[in-house]
Enzyme design. Structure first.
Site, PDB file in Angstrom:
ATOM      1  N   ARG A  69       0.819  -1.219   0.000  1.00 38.25           N
ATOM      2  CA  ARG A  69       0.000   0.000   0.000  1.00 38.25           C
ATOM      3  C   ARG A  69       0.856   1.274   0.000  1.00 38.25           C
ATOM      4  O   ARG A  69       0.520   2.277   0.616  1.00 38.25           O
ATOM      5  CB  ARG A  69      -0.976   0.008   1.175  1.00 38.25           C
ATOM      6  CG  ARG A  69      -2.087  -1.019   1.091  1.00 38.25           C
ATOM      7  CD  ARG A  69      -3.021  -0.921   2.279  1.00 38.25           C
ATOM      8  NE  ARG A  69      -2.328  -1.277   3.515  1.00 38.25           N
ATOM      9  CZ  ARG A  69      -2.693  -0.883   4.717  1.00 38.25           C
ATOM     10  NH1 ARG A  69      -3.752  -0.097   4.863  1.00 38.25           N
ATOM     11  NH2 ARG A  69      -2.019  -1.255   5.792  1.00 38.25           N
ATOM     12  N   GLU A  70       1.961   1.215  -0.731  1.00 34.26           N
ATOM     13  CA  GLU A  70       2.856   2.370  -0.773  1.00 34.26           C
ATOM     14  C   GLU A  70       2.168   3.608  -1.334  1.00 34.26           C
ATOM     15  O   GLU A  70       2.425   4.731  -0.874  1.00 34.26           O
ATOM     16  CB  GLU A  70       4.100   2.043  -1.619  1.00 34.26           C
ATOM     17  CG  GLU A  70       5.024   0.999  -1.036  1.00 34.26           C
ATOM     18  CD  GLU A  70       4.691  -0.422  -1.464  1.00 34.26           C
ATOM     19  OE1 GLU A  70       5.539  -1.308  -1.293  1.00 34.26           O
ATOM     20  OE2 GLU A  70       3.562  -0.642  -1.979  1.00 34.26           O
ATOM     21  N   LEU A  71       1.279   3.420  -2.324  1.00 39.70           N
ATOM     22  CA  LEU A  71       0.624   4.584  -2.929  1.00 39.70           C
ATOM     23  C   LEU A  71      -0.329   5.246  -1.942  1.00 39.70           C
ATOM     24  O   LEU A  71      -0.384   6.476  -1.849  1.00 39.70           O
ATOM     25  CB  LEU A  71      -0.121   4.180  -4.202  1.00 39.70           C
ATOM     26  CG  LEU A  71      -0.761   5.351  -4.964  1.00 39.70           C
ATOM     27  CD1 LEU A  71       0.307   6.306  -5.479  1.00 39.70           C
ATOM     28  CD2 LEU A  71      -1.622   4.856  -6.112  1.00 39.70           C
ATOM     29  N   LYS A 122     -20.081   3.734  -7.882  1.00 45.16           N
ATOM     30  CA  LYS A 122     -19.492   2.413  -8.072  1.00 45.16           C
ATOM     31  C   LYS A 122     -19.192   2.138  -9.544  1.00 45.16           C
ATOM     32  O   LYS A 122     -19.930   2.554 -10.437  1.00 45.16           O
ATOM     33  CB  LYS A 122     -20.454   1.339  -7.560  1.00 45.16           C
ATOM     34  CG  LYS A 122     -20.620   1.344  -6.057  1.00 45.16           C
ATOM     35  CD  LYS A 122     -19.466   0.645  -5.371  1.00 45.16           C
ATOM     36  CE  LYS A 122     -19.721   0.537  -3.882  1.00 45.16           C
ATOM     37  NZ  LYS A 122     -18.724  -0.287  -3.214  1.00 45.16           N
ATOM     38  N   GLU A 177     -17.468   2.732  16.829  1.00 47.41           N
ATOM     39  CA  GLU A 177     -16.857   1.574  16.163  1.00 47.41           C
ATOM     40  C   GLU A 177     -15.335   1.578  16.230  1.00 47.41           C
ATOM     41  O   GLU A 177     -14.662   1.115  15.312  1.00 47.41           O
ATOM     42  CB  GLU A 177     -17.343   1.476  14.706  1.00 47.41           C
ATOM     43  CG  GLU A 177     -18.850   1.371  14.599  1.00 47.41           C
ATOM     44  CD  GLU A 177     -19.352   1.239  13.168  1.00 47.41           C
ATOM     45  OE1 GLU A 177     -18.562   0.881  12.281  1.00 47.41           O
ATOM     46  OE2 GLU A 177     -20.547   1.499  12.948  1.00 47.41           O
ATOM     47  N   CYS A 209      -8.231   1.801   0.925  1.00 43.82           N
ATOM     48  CA  CYS A 209      -8.091   0.393   0.594  1.00 43.82           C
ATOM     49  C   CYS A 209      -8.878  -0.438   1.601  1.00 43.82           C
ATOM     50  O   CYS A 209      -9.013  -0.059   2.761  1.00 43.82           O
ATOM     51  CB  CYS A 209      -6.624  -0.027   0.632  1.00 43.82           C
ATOM     52  SG  CYS A 209      -5.578   0.877  -0.531  1.00 43.82           S
ATOM     53  N   GLU A 245     -25.341  -2.387  -5.624  1.00 45.04           N
ATOM     54  CA  GLU A 245     -24.219  -2.818  -6.452  1.00 45.04           C
ATOM     55  C   GLU A 245     -24.265  -4.307  -6.747  1.00 45.04           C
ATOM     56  O   GLU A 245     -23.571  -4.785  -7.640  1.00 45.04           O
ATOM     57  CB  GLU A 245     -22.889  -2.456  -5.796  1.00 45.04           C
ATOM     58  CG  GLU A 245     -22.545  -3.292  -4.592  1.00 45.04           C
ATOM     59  CD  GLU A 245     -21.410  -2.690  -3.791  1.00 45.04           C
ATOM     60  OE1 GLU A 245     -20.520  -3.441  -3.407  1.00 45.04           O
ATOM     61  OE2 GLU A 245     -21.419  -1.472  -3.554  1.00 45.04           O
ATOM     62  N   HIS A 287     -17.066  11.990   1.956  1.00 46.32           N
ATOM     63  CA  HIS A 287     -15.918  11.540   1.175  1.00 46.32           C
ATOM     64  C   HIS A 287     -14.975  12.680   0.831  1.00 46.32           C
ATOM     65  O   HIS A 287     -13.920  12.471   0.253  1.00 46.32           O
ATOM     66  CB  HIS A 287     -16.397  10.838  -0.101  1.00 46.32           C
ATOM     67  CG  HIS A 287     -17.286   9.671   0.174  1.00 46.32           C
ATOM     68  ND1 HIS A 287     -18.658   9.749   0.083  1.00 46.32           N
ATOM     69  CD2 HIS A 287     -17.004   8.419   0.596  1.00 46.32           C
ATOM     70  CE1 HIS A 287     -19.178   8.579   0.411  1.00 46.32           C
ATOM     71  NE2 HIS A 287     -18.197   7.764   0.725  1.00 46.32           N
TER      72      HIS A 287
END
Length: 775
Positions: A15-17, A118, A501, A533, A622, A711
């Site tokens: 997950r470097e990006l 989506k 949570e 991610c 979806e 978002h």
């Protein structure tokens, strides 16, 4: 035969990006450092595919945020509200690109982000292009050219630029004003595509992959015609450039005649989602043409090993009809949708060796593609025989494994009755009972469930998982965070509280960890949107709940406040959709097993004194098949599964559900059939567009249309949210309206969360004062 790939994960093996983007956004690293990380990922991806033995390797499949946004930027489609940023000398091309995705709120600017939705029926999100009448296109970015030039240095002629095809690009967008159809913009768009293709060809590109996934959708006569005219024009302009048109995610169906006749050099079909279309395409007309056929036989959307014997039957059939020289082998779609590398799963206590042996991630799928090419070259050598033997053993071991089947779980699903999916009373009666029992104010405020997962929260969870702190220490930390969140909600005046949570890493993984039939990965990350991610759990067998999952934390939270505390659960359809699902039984059966597990948890929460229970179903839409003709079957079992999970409680218990990223105007009757007492939905980015459905459909139950977009880091004003509530009041009875954000706040930071929720509560209070009668 040619072995090739359609796309590769761009997040990096570790997950470097994600990490680099978030560091850049926070000002911790320079843009040059971010670019260096990106280049290293691209180079590693290309070399990984070269080493696997692929003949053609995609480039321009990398993206800092989203490939559709990349296309918009390359075509110069920048919404008017961002045009002023182009004049800011301190903003680079990449800064403006990020502003389009995330919004921009600094230096006196307050610009909202572009809409996100989506990508077909996947768990990936794209940034929706915004079109206006007579839209003009003018290239701004040369990203595709830069990355092709870069790839050519690393892998030479194997580099294959990937672009979203012009017709699918238009169909993926939205008209932002009335009076035109976006497909009509093809005449303005094509010259810009042409210029891009010409430059790629001048720089040495031989193959160009044009993704046209809308060829698997229901198309109008005009859209079908546009495909024909567009590709005829491209062929005439570029007679020597080799085009591969890629379709995926579903059957081409009634569009197969168009796809088969396109004047292109190769056509890619998804034979995982639709194996029957191989026979459909192998007509005398197609066989007599020169078009190559790319067989998508390796599943690009799931983590299970390919069955070489099954795939070879497709390949053999295609070779018999077309000859080896016209056959290509590939994954079904881009490998963006699966984790990077199974070799990164080193902990056998997390992913057990037996189950790991049934699986393949992106890197392994590359080798499967290359192996299938070798296996279908006659005669087989010793290496091919070894590959086939190992694959056959793995497939057979999985089929026979005792880990998978639990007869009592299967029996419960088989014995399901209509009464299992029905509340005791109709909503009209339940609403009166709940109003009397709960005594909530008009237009009650709440949040969707999660609060920011700070670095401290993540660090403590990581310490616990590594064994650096004890369970008691970790639970004390979570309790402290939860207590602060509850006290803060009470302070600002939120009516129905959530516990935040903090104990949960992911809304699906958290439940999967407590259900039998699931297994997990340590590094099985896939991109959801931008830098976000997710690590989907993996359903390998029958699903069973053996003990309560959320009751302890929820009852503890309720003991800390006199206000109502929502129980927070993830619904069966979303758990299914956001997991990698076993492929050895119908999805409906797996979903039903999950539904009964959630039902048992709901009943236990009610017994523990929780009066309001939310069962999140953000993924309900979806899951829709891409073709409308298949919708009814899916919706019937999806709604039934939700109702099974929610119908074991008394009328006094209020059941909420939540749907984000959902455009469900066309399935509003099915949403109503779920019969949740309250539904909260994503509406702010589309300016309450979703509520258009309520003009024609008198939605019977209570609803919380999201009043701000979580978002984006942008903080909405009180007046903005009050305006959105006023829009909702024109469509919905006031007594049925709740006030809430679009989605959970896990990915946001506390300062913006606090400011936005304070404004949200103020907006609700403002509207309450203005209301003189209850509608």
């Amino acid at each position: 035969m040619i072995a090739h790939n359609l796309g590769y994960p761009r997040i990096g093996d570790n997950r470097e990006l994600k990490k680099a983007c978030e560091q850049y956004w926070s000002g911790a690293i320079t843009q040059q450092k971010l670019q260096d990380v990106a280049k290293a990922i691209r180079t590693n991806n290309w070399l990984t595919q070269k080493d696997a033995g692929l003949d053609l390797i995609p480039c321009n499949d990398f993206s800092f945020y989203d490939q559709v946004l990349d296309m918009s930027f390359m075509l110069g489609l920048i919404p008017e509200r961002f045009s002023s940023l182009l004049q800011k000398k301190d903003l680079t091309e990449l800064d403006i690109y990020f502003a389009m995705a995330r919004g921009y709120q600094k230096d006196g600017y307050d610009i909202t982000a572009m809409e996100m939705t989506k990508w077909f029926d996947t768990n990936y999100h794209y940034i929706v292009p915004e079109f206006r009448k007579d839209q003009k296109f003018s290239p701004i970015s040369e990203k595709a050219i830069r990355e092709y030039t870069e790839a050519k240095v690393v892998i030479g002629k194997a580099a294959k630029p990937v672009l979203l095809g012009p017709v699918s690009y238009l169909l993926a967008g939205k008209e932002k004003e009335a009076g035109f159809n976006r497909i009509e913009l093809i005449e303005n768009l094509l010259p810009v595509y042409t210029k891009l293709l010409a430059t790629l060809q001048q720089n040495g590109a031989e193959w160009i992959q044009l993704d046209e996934p809308f060829l698997v959708m229901d198309l109008t006569v005009q859209e079908r015609k546009t495909y024909e005219t567009t590709y005829t024009a491209l062929r005439n302009l570029f007679p020597s450039l080799k085009f591969i048109v890629a379709t995926y995610f579903e059957c081409t169906g009634t569009n197969i005649d168009i796809a088969a006749k396109l004047p292109v050099d190769a056509l890619h079909l998804d034979l995982v989602r639709c194996p029957s279309q191989l026979s459909d395409i192998l007509t005398p007309a197609f066989i007599s043409s020169n078009t190559m056929l790319s067989l998508g036989v390796v599943d690009g959307r799931n983590v299970w090993k390919n069955d070489f014997s099954t795939s070879s039957t497709f390949i053999t059939k295609a070779i018999a009809a077309l000859g080896k020289e016209r056959v290509m082998i590939a994954p079904s779609c881009s490998l963006l949708h699966v984790p990077c590398d199974l070799d990164n799963e080193k902990n056998g206590n997390v992913l057990t060796p037996e189950i790991k042996n049934w699986m393949a991630f992106a890197k392994q799928k590359l080798h499967e593609v290359a192996a299938l090419k070798k296996l279908n070259r006659a005669p087989m050598q010793s290496e091919e025989l070894r590959l086939l033997k190992a694959n056959t053993e793995s497939i057979e071991n999985r089929a026979k494994s005792k880990l998978i089947h639990k007869q009592h779980v299967k029996a419960r699903v088989k014995a399901v009755q209509p009464s299992d999916s029905q509340r005791k009373s109709l909503f009209k009666s339940r609403q009166q009972i709940q109003e009397k029992a709960l005594q909530l104010p008009l237009m009650p405020t709440t949040t969707i469930g999660s609060f920011p997962q700070t670095d401290e929260v993540r660090a403590n969870r990581a310490k616990y998982k590594k064994g650096d702190i004890t369970l008691a220490q970790y639970e004390d930390f979570v309790k402290t965070e939860m207590t602060k969140a509850i006290e803060w909600q009470e302070k600002i005046g939120i009516d129905v509280l959530v516990h935040g949570e903090f104990e949960r890493n992911d809304m699906v993984e958290y439940f999967g960890e407590q259900l039998k039939g699931y297994v997990f990965s340590e590094n099985g990350w896939v991109q959801s949107y931008g830098s976000r991610c997710v690590k989907p759990p993996i359903i390998y067998g029958d699903i069973e709940r053996t003990e309560p999952m959320t009751v302890a934390w929820t009852t503890l939270a309720q003991s800390l406040t006199k206000k109502y505390m929502k129980g927070m659960l993830t619904g069966p359809v979303t758990i299914l959709q956001w997991s990698f699902v076993r492929d050895d039984q119908p999805r409906r059966d797996t979903c039903m097993q999950i539904a009964f597990a959630i039902r048992d948890e709901v009943v236990d929460l009610e017994a523990a004194g929780i009066k309001i229970i939310q069962i999140d179903e953000p993924a309900i839409r979806e899951g829709l098949p891409l073709r409308r003709e298949n919708w009814e079957t899916y919706l019937n079992w999806a709604v039934e599964c939700f109702r099974i999970s929610a119908s074991g409680v008394k009328d006094e218990t209020q059941i909420h559900t939540h749907m984000c990223y959902s455009e469900f105007n066309d399935i509003i009757k099915n949403i109503a059939a779920m019969d949740a007492d309250v539904i909260t939905i994503e509406t702010s980015r589309s300016q309450m567009e979703l509520l258009d459905a309520f003009v024609d459909f008198n939605y019977p139950n209570e609803i919380g249309p999201g009043v701000y977009d979580i978002h984006s880091p942008r903080i909405p004003t009180t007046d903005e949210m009050a305006d959105l509530l006023n829009k909702a009041m024109h469509v919905l009875p006031v007594r049925n309206i709740w006030v809430n954000p679009d989605c959970g706040l896990k990915t946001r930071r506390w300062p913006e969360t606090e400011a936005a929720l304070i404004n949200m509560v103020a907006a609700a209070q403002k509207i309450r004062k203005e209301i003189t009668t209850v509608v």
